[in-house]
Design a protein around this motif. Structure first.
Motif, short mmCIF file in Angstrom:
data_model
loop_
_atom_site.label_atom_id
_atom_site.label_comp_id
_atom_site.label_asym_id
_atom_site.label_seq_id
_atom_site.Cartn_x
_atom_site.Cartn_y
_atom_site.Cartn_z
N SER A 43 0.86 -1.19 0.00
CA SER A 43 0.00 0.00 0.00
C SER A 43 0.89 1.23 0.00
N ALA A 44 0.27 2.41 -0.02
CA ALA A 44 1.03 3.66 -0.11
C ALA A 44 1.84 3.94 1.14
N THR A 45 1.36 3.46 2.30
CA THR A 45 2.12 3.62 3.53
C THR A 45 3.10 2.46 3.64
N SER A 46 3.71 2.28 4.78
CA SER A 46 4.60 1.14 4.98
C SER A 46 3.82 0.10 5.77
N PRO A 47 2.97 -0.68 5.10
CA PRO A 47 2.01 -1.54 5.81
C PRO A 47 2.68 -2.57 6.71
N LEU A 48 2.17 -2.65 7.94
CA LEU A 48 2.60 -3.65 8.93
C LEU A 48 4.08 -3.52 9.30
N ALA A 49 4.65 -2.33 9.10
CA ALA A 49 6.02 -2.09 9.55
C ALA A 49 6.02 -1.99 11.08
N VAL A 50 7.11 -2.45 11.69
CA VAL A 50 7.25 -2.41 13.14
C VAL A 50 8.22 -1.28 13.50
N VAL A 51 7.78 -0.37 14.35
CA VAL A 51 8.61 0.78 14.73
C VAL A 51 8.63 0.92 16.25
N PRO A 52 9.73 1.44 16.81
CA PRO A 52 9.77 1.63 18.25
C PRO A 52 8.88 2.79 18.67
N VAL A 53 8.33 2.70 19.87
CA VAL A 53 7.49 3.78 20.41
C VAL A 53 8.19 4.41 21.61
N SER A 54 8.25 3.68 22.69
CA SER A 54 8.96 4.14 23.88
C SER A 54 9.25 2.94 24.76
N GLY A 55 10.33 3.00 25.49
CA GLY A 55 10.69 1.90 26.36
C GLY A 55 10.75 0.59 25.61
N MET A 56 10.02 -0.40 26.08
CA MET A 56 10.00 -1.71 25.45
C MET A 56 8.78 -1.89 24.53
N ASN A 57 8.09 -0.80 24.22
CA ASN A 57 6.88 -0.87 23.40
C ASN A 57 7.19 -0.64 21.92
N LEU A 58 6.50 -1.37 21.08
CA LEU A 58 6.62 -1.25 19.64
C LEU A 58 5.24 -1.03 19.03
N ALA A 62 -0.76 0.09 10.48
CA ALA A 62 -1.93 -0.56 9.88
C ALA A 62 -1.59 -1.13 8.50
N GLY A 63 -2.24 -2.22 8.14
CA GLY A 63 -2.01 -2.83 6.84
C GLY A 63 -2.77 -4.14 6.72
N GLN A 64 -2.58 -4.80 5.58
CA GLN A 64 -3.24 -6.08 5.33
C GLN A 64 -2.21 -7.11 4.88
N VAL A 72 -5.93 -10.90 6.30
CA VAL A 72 -5.92 -10.33 7.64
C VAL A 72 -5.72 -8.83 7.54
N SER A 73 -6.55 -8.08 8.26
CA SER A 73 -6.48 -6.61 8.25
C SER A 73 -6.16 -6.09 9.65
N VAL A 74 -5.21 -5.17 9.72
CA VAL A 74 -4.94 -4.40 10.94
C VAL A 74 -5.36 -2.98 10.58
N ASP A 75 -6.52 -2.54 11.07
CA ASP A 75 -7.10 -1.29 10.57
C ASP A 75 -6.59 -0.05 11.28
N ALA A 76 -5.81 -0.23 12.34
CA ALA A 76 -5.19 0.90 13.04
C ALA A 76 -3.91 0.41 13.68
N ALA A 77 -3.01 1.33 13.97
CA ALA A 77 -1.73 0.95 14.56
C ALA A 77 -1.95 0.13 15.83
N ALA A 78 -1.21 -0.95 15.95
CA ALA A 78 -1.33 -1.84 17.12
C ALA A 78 -0.04 -1.77 17.93
#
Length: 333
Positions: A43-58, A62-64, A72-78
């Motif tokens: 898709s136009a974004t980087s679908p289902l890419a994993v990025v760091p958030v803070s601390g030990m959280n990633l 969103a993507g399919q 399988v659809s992930v309709d918002a960042a998880a």
């Protein structure tokens, strides 16, 4: 053996049969059976890419994805949390997983999960899962950064479509004969011929002959041995493939010196006179024709040169620009 037609009137279909229907719209694997290729749907974004958030959280964008025939659809960042680090370094996996009671699971559904490793060895991937990232968890660390993440996403495509390959073609997954994949490292496209990869690059579409014409300026030649450029220099552009240069040139040397004066013209390529033709006498047109090879990724300058070969007077004679030319056609080799 079951033969199923979707969708007949009054028909009744299980979820598994329904998956066969939409699986046919996706690129297949090369294995036996009706198996669509697992992977992220681009898709136009980087679908289902994993990025760091803070601390030990990633965070998983969103993507399919297609996983074992399930869309399988992930309709918002998880957001997922990496388990606290211990004194032993380990490797974890971030996965997108499908569970199905029909396949023997206790529940049905899909989720983004973390598979926690016990050492630096990569842990096993659960069935019906797509690995999105590998996480290097250092001993006693309190946060995960981008440097700790390895993107492991693979991609799928519609049937007959182009499968995006994040790595080099040499690491391409097994695909059926005729499937095309795009090597994003070398910017090339490979087609599985059944015995290997047939490779072509997007620039192959521009592999057409290119014609160059040097602007004529003429010039006066005086003493024996003197040289003048009948044309300005031009540059034959470098291409990612080898070229064959066909050179067609001529110069009309007008009278002005003694009748015994003789001129020659030369094709000067890259600063070297690669071919010279001597005229019978002044007041005549001298014609030159030749071809030469030019290596891939190599540019070369070209110019038409005239010189006085013999003569007994110091009077000059002129290369007539209106009656002279230098044409070069570059053919893909």
């Amino acid at each position: 053996m079951a033969v199923t037609a979707l969708y007949t009137q009054t028909g009744s279909y299980s979820a598994a049969v329904d998956r066969l229907g939409h699986s046919a719209a996706f690129a297949q694997t090369s294995g036996a059976g009706l198996l669509p290729r697992d992977g992220v749907i681009p898709s136009a974004t980087s679908p289902l890419a994993v990025v760091p958030v803070s601390g030990m959280n990633l965070s998983v964008i969103a993507g399919q994805a297609m996983i074992s025939g399930y869309i399988v659809s992930v309709d918002a960042a998880a957001t997922v949390a990496i388990a606290a680090a211990t004194t032993v370094a380990r490797t974890d996996l971030v996965i997108l997983r499908v569970r199905d009671i029909e396949a023997g699971d206790a529940t049905s559904g899909a989720s983004v999960e973390v598979v926690t490793g016990v050492s630096t060895a990569t842990p096993a991937t659960p069935a019906r899962s797509l690995v999105l990232a590998r996480v290097a968890v250092g001993a006693s660390v309190s946060s995960i950064t981008g440097a700790n993440l390895t993107d492991t996403r693979v991609y799928t495509a519609s049937a007959g479509g182009l499968v995006f390959l994040p790595g080099a073609l040499a690491s391409a997954p097994t695909v059926p004969m005729g499937q095309q994949v795009y090597d994003s490292v070398a910017n090339k496209i490979g087609v599985n011929s059944g015995t290997g990869w047939s490779i072509w690059a997007p620039e192959d579409l521009t592999r057409v002959p290119i014609r160059y014409e040097a602007p004529m300026v003429g010039g006066t030649i005086a003493a024996v041995g003197s040289v003048v450029g009948i044309s300005n220099g031009i540059t034959i552009a470098a291409k990612p493939y080898a070229q064959v240069l066909v050179i067609d040139a001529a110069a009309f040397i007008s009278t002005g010196g003694a009748a015994a004066d003789v001129a020659s013209i030369s094709a000067r390529m890259g600063g070297t006179d690669v071919k010279s033709v001597r005229g019978a006498a002044v007041g005549a047109t001298i014609v030159l024709g030749m071809s030469m090879d030019l290596a891939a990724n190599t540019a070369i300058s070209a110019q038409l040169i005239a010189s006085k070969v013999t003569g007994t007077t110091s009077a000059g004679f002129t290369g007539n620009s209106s009656l002279s030319w230098m044409h070069i056609t570059a053919f893909p080799a």
